[in-house]
Design an enzyme around this catalytic site. Structure first.
Site, PDB file in Angstrom:
ATOM      1  N   GLY A  94     -47.607 -52.642  43.922  1.00 48.48           N
ATOM      2  CA  GLY A  94     -48.798 -51.990  43.389  1.00 48.48           C
ATOM      3  C   GLY A  94     -48.447 -50.794  42.535  1.00 48.48           C
ATOM      4  N   ASP A  95     -49.471 -49.991  42.285  1.00 45.48           N
ATOM      5  CA  ASP A  95     -49.350 -48.810  41.433  1.00 45.48           C
ATOM      6  C   ASP A  95     -49.800 -47.615  42.269  1.00 45.48           C
ATOM      7  OD1 ASP A  95     -49.677 -46.765  39.621  1.00 45.48           O
ATOM      8  OD2 ASP A  95     -50.891 -47.927  38.206  1.00 45.48           O
ATOM      9  N   PHE A  96     -48.881 -46.667  42.491  1.00 42.77           N
ATOM     10  CA  PHE A  96     -49.241 -45.558  43.394  1.00 42.77           C
ATOM     11  C   PHE A  96     -50.309 -44.626  42.828  1.00 42.77           C
ATOM     12  CE2 PHE A  96     -44.663 -43.967  42.311  1.00 42.77           C
ATOM     13  CZ  PHE A  96     -45.047 -43.506  41.051  1.00 42.77           C
ATOM     14  N   HIS A 101     -40.776 -35.668  41.806  1.00 39.38           N
ATOM     15  CA  HIS A 101     -40.024 -34.990  40.736  1.00 39.38           C
ATOM     16  C   HIS A 101     -40.058 -35.755  39.403  1.00 39.38           C
ATOM     17  CE1 HIS A 101     -35.556 -36.623  40.943  1.00 39.38           C
ATOM     18  NE2 HIS A 101     -36.422 -37.587  40.775  1.00 39.38           N
ATOM     19  N   ASP A 161     -43.507 -50.803  45.860  1.00 42.81           N
ATOM     20  CA  ASP A 161     -42.970 -50.460  44.526  1.00 42.81           C
ATOM     21  C   ASP A 161     -43.632 -51.376  43.514  1.00 42.81           C
ATOM     22  OD1 ASP A 161     -41.103 -49.762  42.251  1.00 42.81           O
ATOM     23  OD2 ASP A 161     -39.941 -48.813  43.843  1.00 42.81           O
TER      24      ASP A 161
HETATM   25  N1  SAH Z   1     -37.285 -43.859  46.229  1.00 41.10           N
HETATM   26  C1  SAH Z   1     -36.205 -44.551  45.560  1.00 41.10           C
HETATM   27  C2  SAH Z   1     -36.487 -44.848  44.071  1.00 41.10           C
HETATM   28  C3  SAH Z   1     -36.766 -43.630  43.232  1.00 41.10           C
HETATM   29  S1  SAH Z   1     -36.887 -44.030  41.513  1.00 41.10           S
HETATM   30  C4  SAH Z   1     -34.918 -43.758  45.712  1.00 41.10           C
HETATM   31  O1  SAH Z   1     -34.948 -42.573  46.021  1.00 41.10           O
HETATM   32  O2  SAH Z   1     -33.857 -44.335  45.484  1.00 41.10           O
HETATM   33  C5  SAH Z   1     -38.619 -44.064  41.270  1.00 41.10           C
HETATM   34  C6  SAH Z   1     -39.295 -45.369  41.689  1.00 41.10           C
HETATM   35  O3  SAH Z   1     -40.686 -45.277  41.307  1.00 41.10           O
HETATM   36  C7  SAH Z   1     -38.774 -46.619  40.988  1.00 41.10           C
HETATM   37  O4  SAH Z   1     -38.356 -47.542  41.963  1.00 41.10           O
HETATM   38  C8  SAH Z   1     -39.974 -47.138  40.196  1.00 41.10           C
HETATM   39  O5  SAH Z   1     -40.041 -48.555  40.126  1.00 41.10           O
HETATM   40  C9  SAH Z   1     -41.141 -46.576  40.974  1.00 41.10           C
HETATM   41  N2  SAH Z   1     -42.401 -46.423  40.225  1.00 41.10           N
HETATM   42  C10 SAH Z   1     -42.550 -45.895  38.987  1.00 41.10           C
HETATM   43  N3  SAH Z   1     -43.850 -45.917  38.635  1.00 41.10           N
HETATM   44  C11 SAH Z   1     -44.533 -46.451  39.687  1.00 41.10           C
HETATM   45  C12 SAH Z   1     -45.927 -46.730  39.933  1.00 41.10           C
HETATM   46  N4  SAH Z   1     -46.853 -46.427  39.013  1.00 41.10           N
HETATM   47  N5  SAH Z   1     -46.282 -47.264  41.128  1.00 41.10           N
HETATM   48  C13 SAH Z   1     -45.332 -47.566  42.057  1.00 41.10           C
HETATM   49  N6  SAH Z   1     -44.006 -47.327  41.880  1.00 41.10           N
HETATM   50  C14 SAH Z   1     -43.612 -46.787  40.706  1.00 41.10           C
END
Ligand code: SAH
Length: 343
Positions: A233-235, A252, A209
């Site tokens: 990191g950044d996905f 979503h 995350d």
């Molecule tokens: N999977 C978890 C969180 C969903 S919320 C659940 O279902 O409870 C979406 C998540 O995406 C958040 O934790 C946010 O920090 C993460 N996120 C948003 N942009 C991101 C990015 N560019 N790279 C990695 N994670 C990211």
């Protein structure tokens, strides 16, 4: 013609008008849920029924006004007024307690927070193509929360709460391969990964995350630090190498182009024989009611192009990242598991 209990005659068309009115004022119910969650009313009923006067005193609220909140909720299954006019918990109200393992209190507060509520009230902008959240707050949803800094009632806390019950359904609905490395992509506090690792002791887990989210992870609850690690990191750039990629409530949040980039990051890092598990509502065709249709409009309100998708939309999205939709697993909850493998 329909006949009511009191032999009052209501035409079908009039009943339809009343139905429309009921649907329209329904948001008052969500407002009432917010009030009782804020006031922790459920916590005050753990030892048994209480009068509204007692509850008002315990929650420092106005008795008549609290009564009006409770009687609406009790008309539809959350709390119950007993024969002596006291209020008591129902099975649904139990989840509003703070001290239960699957507490939804923070989830209710998140979904009724102004960051959801105000953009939802401007859904017409969303329909025109202007994302309401960004219009109101001047920045994308996740930037807003990153900038605000951690707090006990922020989005991530609410998300973890809402996810907790969903994680139960998801973790038990999939047979993870022995010894695999499972990456929870943007897994928040890691509660889903925790459930998966608890059920499958041979797995190795990686929680991925943003750097400001990971320090709040709760994987320590596993009691075995050898079985998991944290990677920030950044996905959109890259994700760690592994066998099973879990993406819960991730695709979503994003329009097709960005969702495809996230899937490509997974595809590129995936070990041979690996798979991607997309965990999102899969919207059924036609008029079938589905909780995902509600969540979809919340996505319209708060994200820029994020939405819930139908099975064929997932198939296309996955194909764009060189992945093939293998099957859709019904979990018994409104979130399904879309399993994808390399083409
Ligand atoms: N999977 C978890 C969180 C969903 S919320 C659940 O279902 O409870 C979406 C998540 O995406 C958040 O934790 C946010 O920090 C993460 N996120 C948003 N942009 C991101 C990015 N560019 N790279 C990695 N994670 C990211």
């Amino acid at each position: 013609m329909l006949e009511t209990e009191k032999d009052v005659v209501v035409s079908e068309s009039e009943a339809a008008a009343l139905f429309l009115m009921e649907r329209t004022v329904e948001y008052a119910y969500s407002a009432a849920l917010r009030a009782v969650a804020l006031f922790r009313v459920a916590d005050h009923l753990v030892d048994g029924p209480k009068s509204v006067a007692e509850l008002a005193e315990a929650t420092k609220s106005d008795e008549l006004r609290l009564y009006r909140i409770l009687r609406l909720l009790a008309s539809r299954g959350v709390f119950r007024e007993n024969e002596s006019g006291q209020y008591e918990l129902t099975a649904a109200a139990e989840f509003l307690r703070t001290d239960v393992p699957l507490s939804l209190r923070a989830g209710v507060l998140m979904l009724t927070d102004e960051t959801f509520w105000r953009p939802s009230g401007e859904i017409d902008w969303g329909v025109r193509g202007t994302p309401p959240f960004k219009r109101i707050y001047g920045m994308p949803f996740f930037d807003y929360w990153a900038q605000k800094g951690a707090s006990a009632d922020d989005f991530h806390v609410g998300m973890a709460s809402m996810s907790e019950i969903e994680n139960e359904f998801l973790a038990r609905s999939y047979d993870f391969p022995e010894g695999a490395t499972v990456i929870d992509v943007a897994g928040g506090f890691g509660r889903l990964l925790l459930r998966i690792l608890q059920r499958n002791p041979t797995l190795h887990g990686i929680l991925f995350d943003r750097p400001h989210v990971l320090p709040r992870n709760q994987l320590g609850e596993l009691g075995d630090d050898k079985h998991w690690e944290l990677v920030s990191g950044d996905f959109f750039e890259s994700v760690p190498r592994g066998d099973v990629y879990v993406l819960k409530y991730i695709l979503h949040d994003w329009p097709d182009e960005q969702a495809t980039r996230i899937l490509r990051s997974c595809r590129e890092a995936m070990a041979p024989g690996g798979r991607v598990l997309v965990m999102d509502p899969v919207i059924p065709s036609g008029n079938t009611p589905h909780t995902g249709k509600y969540l979809d409009l919340l996505c319209m309100a708060i994200y820029e192009g994020g939405r819930e998708r139908r099975e064929e939309e997932f198939r296309r999205l996955l194909a764009g990242a060189d992945l093939r939709l293998n099957r859709v697993i019904d979990t018994g909850c409104y979130i399904s598991i879309v399993e994808a493998v390399a083409n």
